[in-house]
Each structure stands twice: as C-alpha cells, then as structure tokens.
Design a protein around this motif. Structure first.
Motif, PDB file in Angstrom:
ATOM      1  N   ILE A  12      48.347  35.344  17.790  1.00 42.48           N
ATOM      2  CA  ILE A  12      47.398  34.420  18.551  1.00 42.48           C
ATOM      3  C   ILE A  12      47.359  35.053  20.012  1.00 42.48           C
ATOM      4  CG2 ILE A  12      46.874  32.293  19.055  1.00 42.48           C
ATOM      5  CD1 ILE A  12      47.602  30.930  16.625  1.00 42.48           C
ATOM      6  N   TYR A  13      48.706  34.579  20.369  1.00 43.57           N
ATOM      7  CA  TYR A  13      48.831  35.083  22.337  1.00 43.57           C
ATOM      8  C   TYR A  13      48.386  36.220  22.864  1.00 43.57           C
ATOM      9  CZ  TYR A  13      50.396  35.380  27.012  1.00 43.57           C
ATOM     10  OH  TYR A  13      50.965  35.653  28.254  1.00 43.57           O
ATOM     11  N   ALA A  14      49.280  37.557  21.930  1.00 42.21           N
ATOM     12  CA  ALA A  14      49.053  39.042  21.618  1.00 42.21           C
ATOM     13  C   ALA A  14      47.432  39.000  22.046  1.00 42.21           C
ATOM     14  CB  ALA A  14      49.396  39.851  21.016  1.00 42.21           C
ATOM     15  N   ARG A  15      46.673  38.441  20.648  1.00 45.90           N
ATOM     16  CA  ARG A  15      44.778  38.278  21.098  1.00 45.90           C
ATOM     17  C   ARG A  15      44.246  38.403  22.613  1.00 45.90           C
ATOM     18  NH1 ARG A  15      40.990  37.820  17.385  1.00 45.90           N
ATOM     19  NH2 ARG A  15      39.195  36.458  18.115  1.00 45.90           N
ATOM     20  N   GLY A  16      45.154  36.808  22.945  1.00 44.34           N
ATOM     21  CA  GLY A  16      44.743  36.669  24.602  1.00 44.34           C
ATOM     22  C   GLY A  16      44.973  37.398  25.349  1.00 44.34           C
ATOM     23  N   ARG A  17      46.080  38.281  25.437  1.00 40.23           N
ATOM     24  CA  ARG A  17      46.404  38.827  26.194  1.00 40.23           C
ATOM     25  C   ARG A  17      45.471  40.701  26.214  1.00 40.23           C
ATOM     26  NH1 ARG A  17      51.423  38.370  24.861  1.00 40.23           N
ATOM     27  NH2 ARG A  17      51.510  40.496  23.856  1.00 40.23           N
ATOM     28  N   ALA A  18      45.374  40.776  24.584  1.00 40.97           N
ATOM     29  CA  ALA A  18      44.920  42.395  24.919  1.00 40.97           C
ATOM     30  C   ALA A  18      43.285  41.906  25.769  1.00 40.97           C
ATOM     31  CB  ALA A  18      44.636  42.698  23.011  1.00 40.97           C
ATOM     32  N   GLN A  19      43.013  40.562  25.138  1.00 38.16           N
ATOM     33  CA  GLN A  19      41.606  40.667  26.252  1.00 38.16           C
ATOM     34  C   GLN A  19      41.670  40.540  27.612  1.00 38.16           C
ATOM     35  OE1 GLN A  19      38.445  37.589  23.114  1.00 38.16           O
ATOM     36  NE2 GLN A  19      40.609  36.950  22.303  1.00 38.16           N
ATOM     37  N   ALA A  20      42.483  39.390  28.039  1.00 41.73           N
ATOM     38  CA  ALA A  20      42.352  39.515  29.392  1.00 41.73           C
ATOM     39  C   ALA A  20      42.514  41.104  29.760  1.00 41.73           C
ATOM     40  CB  ALA A  20      43.786  38.246  29.532  1.00 41.73           C
ATOM     41  N   SER A  21      42.801  41.812  29.075  1.00 44.39           N
ATOM     42  CA  SER A  21      43.543  43.330  30.202  1.00 44.39           C
ATOM     43  C   SER A  21      43.032  44.077  29.755  1.00 44.39           C
ATOM     44  CB  SER A  21      44.546  43.570  28.733  1.00 44.39           C
ATOM     45  OG  SER A  21      45.026  44.904  29.182  1.00 44.39           O
ATOM     46  N   ALA A  22      41.633  43.833  28.724  1.00 43.22           N
ATOM     47  CA  ALA A  22      40.223  44.611  28.547  1.00 43.22           C
ATOM     48  C   ALA A  22      39.065  44.001  29.697  1.00 43.22           C
ATOM     49  CB  ALA A  22      39.419  44.292  27.252  1.00 43.22           C
ATOM     50  N   ALA A  23      39.652  42.588  30.616  1.00 47.58           N
ATOM     51  CA  ALA A  23      38.715  42.112  31.313  1.00 47.58           C
ATOM     52  C   ALA A  23      39.108  42.637  32.316  1.00 47.58           C
ATOM     53  CB  ALA A  23      39.106  40.255  31.147  1.00 47.58           C
ATOM     54  N   ALA A  24      40.503  42.972  32.638  1.00 50.42           N
ATOM     55  CA  ALA A  24      40.413  42.858  33.662  1.00 50.42           C
ATOM     56  C   ALA A  24      40.350  44.589  34.794  1.00 50.42           C
ATOM     57  CB  ALA A  24      42.597  43.113  33.871  1.00 50.42           C
ATOM     58  N   GLY A  25      40.256  45.323  33.221  1.00 49.15           N
ATOM     59  CA  GLY A  25      39.899  46.423  33.410  1.00 49.15           C
ATOM     60  C   GLY A  25      38.569  47.097  33.253  1.00 49.15           C
ATOM     61  N   ALA A  26      37.471  45.889  33.032  1.00 47.45           N
ATOM     62  CA  ALA A  26      36.503  46.521  33.002  1.00 47.45           C
ATOM     63  C   ALA A  26      35.415  46.535  34.229  1.00 47.45           C
ATOM     64  CB  ALA A  26      35.300  44.879  31.694  1.00 47.45           C
ATOM     65  N   PRO A  27      34.575  46.919  34.570  1.00 46.70           N
ATOM     66  CA  PRO A  27      33.811  47.474  36.360  1.00 46.70           C
ATOM     67  C   PRO A  27      32.843  46.186  35.680  1.00 46.70           C
ATOM     68  CG  PRO A  27      33.250  48.939  34.908  1.00 46.70           C
ATOM     69  CD  PRO A  27      33.991  48.259  34.097  1.00 46.70           C
ATOM     70  N   GLY A  28      33.037  45.597  37.301  1.00 48.01           N
ATOM     71  CA  GLY A  28      32.263  43.845  37.922  1.00 48.01           C
ATOM     72  C   GLY A  28      32.816  42.780  37.155  1.00 48.01           C
ATOM     73  N   GLU A  29      33.758  42.682  36.869  1.00 45.64           N
ATOM     74  CA  GLU A  29      34.530  42.017  36.401  1.00 45.64           C
ATOM     75  C   GLU A  29      35.538  41.429  37.676  1.00 45.64           C
ATOM     76  OE1 GLU A  29      35.330  39.902  33.512  1.00 45.64           O
ATOM     77  OE2 GLU A  29      33.323  41.069  32.602  1.00 45.64           O
TER      78      GLU A  29
END
Length: 323
Positions: free
Chosen positions: A306-323
């Motif tokens: 479950i925590y890995a699920r949150g970490r993967a989404q946080a990492s994707a958000a950090a690398g997304a433009p405009g975030e």
C-alpha cells in the motif's frame, strides 16, 4: 725606519755645527723649529735648503714609507673587490635558490595532480553579473501518504494483481505460495462476525483478498478500501470479527469452527486484515510461532504494498510538468 727614531748623519755634511749628534732627542712631531743649516728636519717634513746647488742639499725620499702607503692602498682595493664579489655571489645564490624553490613547488603540484589556479591567480570577470538566486523556497517533494489518504488523489489502478503480484512471495527468506485471490465491492459479504457492518457503516468501497500457505499454515490477507483516511481509521478502531478465509487454488478449508489468529491495522485510506490458522483445523495457541510469524509477514507485506502505491504516485507527480 722607525717613526721618531734617531737620524744618522747625511753623507757629505761632516761634523760641523749643523750636524745633529747621535742620540740627541728629536723635536716633537709637527713642531717647526728654527733649524740651523745642515740639520735634518723631522720625519715627513721637507727641509729648507738655502743652497740647492750644494752637494748633499737635496733630501733623499723616504722610499720605505712610500712603499708602505702604496701597499696599504692596494690592500684596501683588494678588500673592496673581495667584498663586492662576495655580495654579488650572495645575490646570485639567493636568486638561484628562489628559482629552485619555485621549480620544486611547481613539480610537487604537478606530481600531486594539481589544485587548479589559486584564488589570487583566478581570472575575474567584473563585467559579468553576479549569479542571483530566487528568494522563494522550493516546494517540498510530494508525500506518499497524501496520495493513499484521499480517493481524490489516489487514482492509480487498484486490483488483486497490483496488490498481490506473482505466484509466491518471500519475506526474510521465508517463501509463501500464493493461492486464490478475489476483489469485491460488497465489503460485508467477505467478512465474519460484526466486521461487515463496521466496514459498511464507515463507507467501505472494496475488499481485495489473497491467500498464502507455508508448511501447513494458511493466511488470508484482505485490504478494505475507504474514501478517506479518517473513515479507515474509524473502521479499524471499531473492528470486530475478521476477514473470511479464502480457499481454492490448492488451499483447503481453514479457520472454520476452530480458533485462528485475527489482526487488523490501517494505513492511509486502507484497512488491512489477516486471518491465520492451521490447514488441518488445529486450534491456534499462544505458542504457535509459525502462525504468528506468518501473520506478521503477510501484514508487513500488505503494508509495504500500500505504501509503495503512494510512493509511486508521489514520484510521478514530482516529475510531472507544472506540478
């Protein structure tokens, strides 16, 4: 010739009135007496010769004194030359020593890999503007808990395979074989006792289950999903009963009409539960170490997933433009 010593009679003067007897004391040096004719003047003083043409009237030069004075002058010149040569030699030696020290320093730096130009030798570009930095602090990286605590942010696909991938898992060197899996929106249908009502009353939207088995001990781990972390935490505190065991795929019936080990915990908007017991129906006791170890391993695995699920989404958000 000794300064102030006796004077011998000059040749051709005889024993007349002007002869100075041997042993007669000399006039003090520098005193000019009224000298009678034929008498010798003090040392170094030219005689007054009234008869320049007469024999013996011209005085013989003091060649010894002249030679001594010339030798003294020559010696002073030699000392001056020697002193000048010594000073020149010292100056040349200092210059050579400075050159050697500079060369040795240069060699040491090259041998040691060099340190680059020094601060004093580094070129400066006064025409270039100084670098500027923003006074606004950068935003902190996204927190994985923010994504697994709210359904509005937790948008990643969710299924039995994403939570429980593969055919087996290994925890700390202990291998577990995976059995059947299931996913349902009817949360109460896959529970025992009062747990179904608790899940329903707190807004449960889905329950995903998987069963694992090792050495005669089976465990079903279930993950109940809620809209928010507040609802999940409330359901955890109110939990009673347990998750229903999931059989099939090589795993027989277990934890029916016997004593099993039940555990409930939560992270974010997820409640994870385990039901662990013997596959032969034997009651679980406090000394059943394999049962407690299996429950610990599968509870830790569910938490990590479950925590890995949150970490993967946080990492994707950090690398997304405009975030």
């Amino acid at each position: 010739m000794s300064f102030g010593g006796p004077q011998w009679p000059q040749q051709g003067q005889g024993q007349g009135q002007g002869q100075q007897p041997y042993g007669q004391p000399q006039q003090p040096y520098g005193q000019q007496p009224q000298q009678p004719y034929g008498q010798q003047p003090p040392y170094g003083q030219a005689p007054a010769n009234p008869f320049p043409g007469a024999q013996g009237g011209a005085q013989t030069p003091d060649w010894g004194a002249l030679a001594d004075a010339s030798a003294a002058r020559n010696q002073r010149k030699r000392w001056l030359l020697i002193g000048g040569a010594a000073v020149a030699a010292l100056a040349v030696g200092a210059a050579v020593a400075t050159a050697i020290v500079a060369t040795n320093n240069s060699n040491d730096e090259a041998k040691n890999g060099g340190t680059g130009p020094t601060a004093s030798a580094a070129p400066t570009d006064t025409a270039s503007p100084a670098p500027t930095f923003s006074s606004v602090a950068p935003l902190p990286p996204p927190n994985p808990m923010d994504f697994i605590s709210d359904a509005k942010k937790d948008k990643a696909p969710l299924s039995a395979e994403s939570l429980f991938p593969g055919k087996k898992l290994t925890m700390s060197g202990r291998p577990y074989q995976k059995g059947a899996t299931s996913s349902t929106a009817n949360c109460a249908a896959v529970t025992q006792g009062a747990l179904g009502t608790v899940l329903k009353n707190n807004g449960c939207t889905r329950v995903i289950r998987a069963t694992y088995v090792k050495d005669g001990v089976a465990v079903t781990v279930g993950v109940a999903v809620f809209p928010t972390d507040e609802q999940a935490l409330k359901a955890k505190k109110q939990a009673s009963g347990g998750i229903a065991p999931l059989t099939g795929a090589g795993v027989g019936d277990f934890c029916h009409k016997t004593v099993c080990l039940r555990r409930t915990n939560s992270i974010g908007r997820y409640v994870y539960l385990t039901q662990t017991g013997h596959t032969d129906g034997k009651k679980v006791t406090t000394g059943d170490k394999p049962v407690f170890q299996t429950a610990d391993d599968l509870g830790t695995f569910a938490f990590n997933q479950i925590y890995a699920r949150g970490r993967a989404q946080a990492s994707a958000a950090a690398g997304a433009p405009g975030e």
